[in-house]
Design a protein around this motif. Structure first.
Motif, PDB file in Angstrom:
ATOM      1  N   GLN A  12       8.337   1.829 -12.994  1.00 48.40           N
ATOM      2  CA  GLN A  12       8.372   2.098 -11.561  1.00 48.40           C
ATOM      3  C   GLN A  12       7.733   3.437 -11.231  1.00 48.40           C
ATOM      4  O   GLN A  12       6.966   3.567 -10.264  1.00 48.40           O
ATOM      5  CB  GLN A  12       9.810   2.073 -11.060  1.00 48.40           C
ATOM      6  CG  GLN A  12       9.944   2.280  -9.553  1.00 48.40           C
ATOM      7  CD  GLN A  12      11.387   2.394  -9.118  1.00 48.40           C
ATOM      8  OE1 GLN A  12      12.129   3.243  -9.595  1.00 48.40           O
ATOM      9  NE2 GLN A  12      11.808   1.509  -8.226  1.00 48.40           N
ATOM     10  N   ALA A  13       8.008   4.444 -12.049  1.00 45.20           N
ATOM     11  CA  ALA A  13       7.432   5.768 -11.822  1.00 45.20           C
ATOM     12  C   ALA A  13       5.910   5.732 -11.946  1.00 45.20           C
ATOM     13  O   ALA A  13       5.185   6.361 -11.160  1.00 45.20           O
ATOM     14  CB  ALA A  13       8.018   6.768 -12.819  1.00 45.20           C
ATOM     15  N   ARG A  15       3.963   3.072 -11.452  1.00 45.65           N
ATOM     16  CA  ARG A  15       3.422   2.347 -10.299  1.00 45.65           C
ATOM     17  C   ARG A  15       3.405   3.223  -9.054  1.00 45.65           C
ATOM     18  O   ARG A  15       2.461   3.183  -8.263  1.00 45.65           O
ATOM     19  CB  ARG A  15       4.239   1.082 -10.044  1.00 45.65           C
ATOM     20  CG  ARG A  15       4.053   0.007 -11.091  1.00 45.65           C
ATOM     21  CD  ARG A  15       4.630  -1.321 -10.644  1.00 45.65           C
ATOM     22  NE  ARG A  15       4.429  -2.343 -11.653  1.00 45.65           N
ATOM     23  CZ  ARG A  15       5.327  -2.693 -12.566  1.00 45.65           C
ATOM     24  NH1 ARG A  15       6.512  -2.095 -12.575  1.00 45.65           N
ATOM     25  NH2 ARG A  15       5.066  -3.631 -13.450  1.00 45.65           N
ATOM     26  N   ARG A  16       4.439   4.019  -8.869  1.00 48.49           N
ATOM     27  CA  ARG A  16       4.481   4.924  -7.715  1.00 48.49           C
ATOM     28  C   ARG A  16       3.365   5.958  -7.798  1.00 48.49           C
ATOM     29  O   ARG A  16       2.697   6.249  -6.804  1.00 48.49           O
ATOM     30  CB  ARG A  16       5.845   5.618  -7.641  1.00 48.49           C
ATOM     31  CG  ARG A  16       6.975   4.713  -7.168  1.00 48.49           C
ATOM     32  CD  ARG A  16       8.305   5.438  -7.226  1.00 48.49           C
ATOM     33  NE  ARG A  16       9.359   4.675  -6.566  1.00 48.49           N
ATOM     34  CZ  ARG A  16      10.624   5.047  -6.504  1.00 48.49           C
ATOM     35  NH1 ARG A  16      10.998   6.199  -7.089  1.00 48.49           N
ATOM     36  NH2 ARG A  16      11.514   4.311  -5.883  1.00 48.49           N
ATOM     37  N   SER A  19       0.095   4.307  -6.942  1.00 48.10           N
ATOM     38  CA  SER A  19      -0.046   4.037  -5.507  1.00 48.10           C
ATOM     39  C   SER A  19      -0.420   5.309  -4.756  1.00 48.10           C
ATOM     40  O   SER A  19      -1.239   5.282  -3.825  1.00 48.10           O
ATOM     41  CB  SER A  19       1.248   3.438  -4.937  1.00 48.10           C
ATOM     42  OG  SER A  19       2.297   4.393  -4.921  1.00 48.10           O
ATOM     43  N   VAL A  20       0.136   6.436  -5.176  1.00 51.82           N
ATOM     44  CA  VAL A  20      -0.217   7.724  -4.569  1.00 51.82           C
ATOM     45  C   VAL A  20      -1.679   8.054  -4.867  1.00 51.82           C
ATOM     46  O   VAL A  20      -2.432   8.475  -3.985  1.00 51.82           O
ATOM     47  CB  VAL A  20       0.712   8.843  -5.091  1.00 51.82           C
ATOM     48  CG1 VAL A  20       0.185  10.212  -4.682  1.00 51.82           C
ATOM     49  CG2 VAL A  20       2.127   8.638  -4.571  1.00 51.82           C
ATOM     50  N   THR A  41       3.141   4.922   1.647  1.00 51.47           N
ATOM     51  CA  THR A  41       3.817   4.402   0.456  1.00 51.47           C
ATOM     52  C   THR A  41       5.257   3.999   0.722  1.00 51.47           C
ATOM     53  O   THR A  41       5.856   3.286  -0.088  1.00 51.47           O
ATOM     54  CB  THR A  41       3.817   5.448  -0.664  1.00 51.47           C
ATOM     55  OG1 THR A  41       4.488   6.624  -0.205  1.00 51.47           O
ATOM     56  CG2 THR A  41       2.395   5.780  -1.094  1.00 51.47           C
ATOM     57  N   LEU A  43       7.648   5.848   0.399  1.00 54.33           N
ATOM     58  CA  LEU A  43       8.487   6.629  -0.507  1.00 54.33           C
ATOM     59  C   LEU A  43       9.035   7.834   0.245  1.00 54.33           C
ATOM     60  O   LEU A  43       8.483   8.255   1.256  1.00 54.33           O
ATOM     61  CB  LEU A  43       7.664   7.111  -1.707  1.00 54.33           C
ATOM     62  CG  LEU A  43       7.079   6.032  -2.620  1.00 54.33           C
ATOM     63  CD1 LEU A  43       6.129   6.663  -3.646  1.00 54.33           C
ATOM     64  CD2 LEU A  43       8.173   5.251  -3.334  1.00 54.33           C
ATOM     65  N   THR A  47      10.189  12.429  -3.221  1.00 56.51           N
ATOM     66  CA  THR A  47       9.602  11.645  -4.312  1.00 56.51           C
ATOM     67  C   THR A  47       8.094  11.837  -4.365  1.00 56.51           C
ATOM     68  O   THR A  47       7.519  12.064  -5.433  1.00 56.51           O
ATOM     69  CB  THR A  47       9.931  10.147  -4.136  1.00 56.51           C
ATOM     70  OG1 THR A  47      11.343   9.959  -4.217  1.00 56.51           O
ATOM     71  CG2 THR A  47       9.262   9.309  -5.219  1.00 56.51           C
ATOM     72  N   VAL A  48       7.442  11.751  -3.201  1.00 55.31           N
ATOM     73  CA  VAL A  48       5.991  11.944  -3.156  1.00 55.31           C
ATOM     74  C   VAL A  48       5.627  13.353  -3.599  1.00 55.31           C
ATOM     75  O   VAL A  48       4.671  13.556  -4.362  1.00 55.31           O
ATOM     76  CB  VAL A  48       5.454  11.668  -1.731  1.00 55.31           C
ATOM     77  CG1 VAL A  48       3.978  12.068  -1.626  1.00 55.31           C
ATOM     78  CG2 VAL A  48       5.626  10.198  -1.381  1.00 55.31           C
ATOM     79  N   ILE A  51       5.850  13.587  -7.367  1.00 56.67           N
ATOM     80  CA  ILE A  51       4.740  12.901  -8.030  1.00 56.67           C
ATOM     81  C   ILE A  51       3.459  13.726  -7.933  1.00 56.67           C
ATOM     82  O   ILE A  51       2.754  13.940  -8.919  1.00 56.67           O
ATOM     83  CB  ILE A  51       4.526  11.502  -7.405  1.00 56.67           C
ATOM     84  CG1 ILE A  51       5.702  10.580  -7.752  1.00 56.67           C
ATOM     85  CG2 ILE A  51       3.208  10.889  -7.889  1.00 56.67           C
ATOM     86  CD1 ILE A  51       5.687   9.255  -7.000  1.00 56.67           C
TER      87      ILE A  51
END
Length: 256
Positions: A12-13, A15-16, A19-20, A41, A43, A47-48, A51
């Motif tokens: 999941q991390a 994929r996030r 996506s960013v 996103t 999110l 979180t963003v 990342i």
């Protein structure tokens, strides 16, 4: 239970983070503000921020003087590990050159990458007025351009609707809506190719046809963009026939 959860959390991390990165890639050199990444996103801002901070530490992302975030120099260095061109590009180039010579207008080759389209090649025709609205390397959400609509039209309806719903918030800067995109997809399915009656530049028009890989999945699109008076009803049909024949030739080339 813990050992099963950790791999899922790790995936999941990743994929996030991807996506960013894709969103930042769409901003090219200008970059993208953090607020836009959060909105697109879905999110949380922490979180963003987390990342992006890690990606900056690794040289994958950079923060420019305007406080916007863009793809970092390390990405270009990583890309050097694969200097060879993709089989699609190799298969498409001679056919694009031939079609551009016949039609006289600018042709673009656009590929699907996740939820986006990416312009990977451009052929400029011989007609005195050329439409150069799309640069190689330009990335946009699937559904915004006629190429994206064509690719979505070749997907199963359920999958296309899911992509449109996922990209909905990203359509706003392009002044379109999921309802408009879905209507254009339906029209492209009926017609057999996609049309943007108003191109990315006022006074232009675009026609796009999809390209499928040997497995039958749409992976790319060929687009012709021209000034509107170059694409009246009669020539539109002729151009579409040429583009469709070109796309089928590329597909046969990829199939070996």
């Amino acid at each position: 239970m813990i050992s099963e959860r950790q791999p899922r959390q790790g995936a999941q991390a990743i994929r996030r983070a991807l996506s960013v990165l894709r969103l930042l890639a769409a901003g090219r050199d200008t970059g993208v503000p953090l607020s836009e990444v959060v909105k697109a996103t879905a999110l949380s801002r922490p979180t963003v921020h987390r990342i992006v901070h890690v990606l900056i530490e690794e040289g994958i992302v950079e923060r420019n003087a305007a406080g916007r975030y863009a793809i970092g120099g390390q990405v270009g260095e990583l890309a050097l590990a694969r200097p060879s061109r993709s089989p699609l590009l190799v298969a498409a180039e001679p056919h694009l050159a031939r079609a551009s010579e016949v039609l006289g207008d600018t042709l673009f080759l656009t590929v699907r990458t996740g939820l986006d389209t990416l312009s990977v090649a451009r052929r400029i025709g011989a007609y005195p007025i050329q439409v150069l609205s799309i640069e190689v390397g330009a990335r946009r959400p699937l559904g915004v351009s006629s190429a994206g609509v064509a690719i979505l039209a070749a997907l199963p309806a359920t999958e296309a609707r899911k992509i449109v719903a996922t990209n909905a918030v990203r359509f706003e800067p392009y002044r379109t809506t999921p309802a408009v995109v879905l209507a254009r997809i339906q029209a492209a399915r009926r017609r057999g190719y996609g049309i943007a009656d108003v191109g990315l530049v006022q006074g232009t028009k675009s026609i796009s046809v999809w390209i499928k890989n040997p497995d039958g999945a749409p992976v790319a699109a060929i687009t012709l963009s021209a000034i509107r008076n170059r694409l009246g009803p009669r020539r539109e049909a002729d151009v579409a026939d040429t583009l469709l024949a070109t796309a089928r030739a590329v597909e046969m080339e990829m199939a070996g």
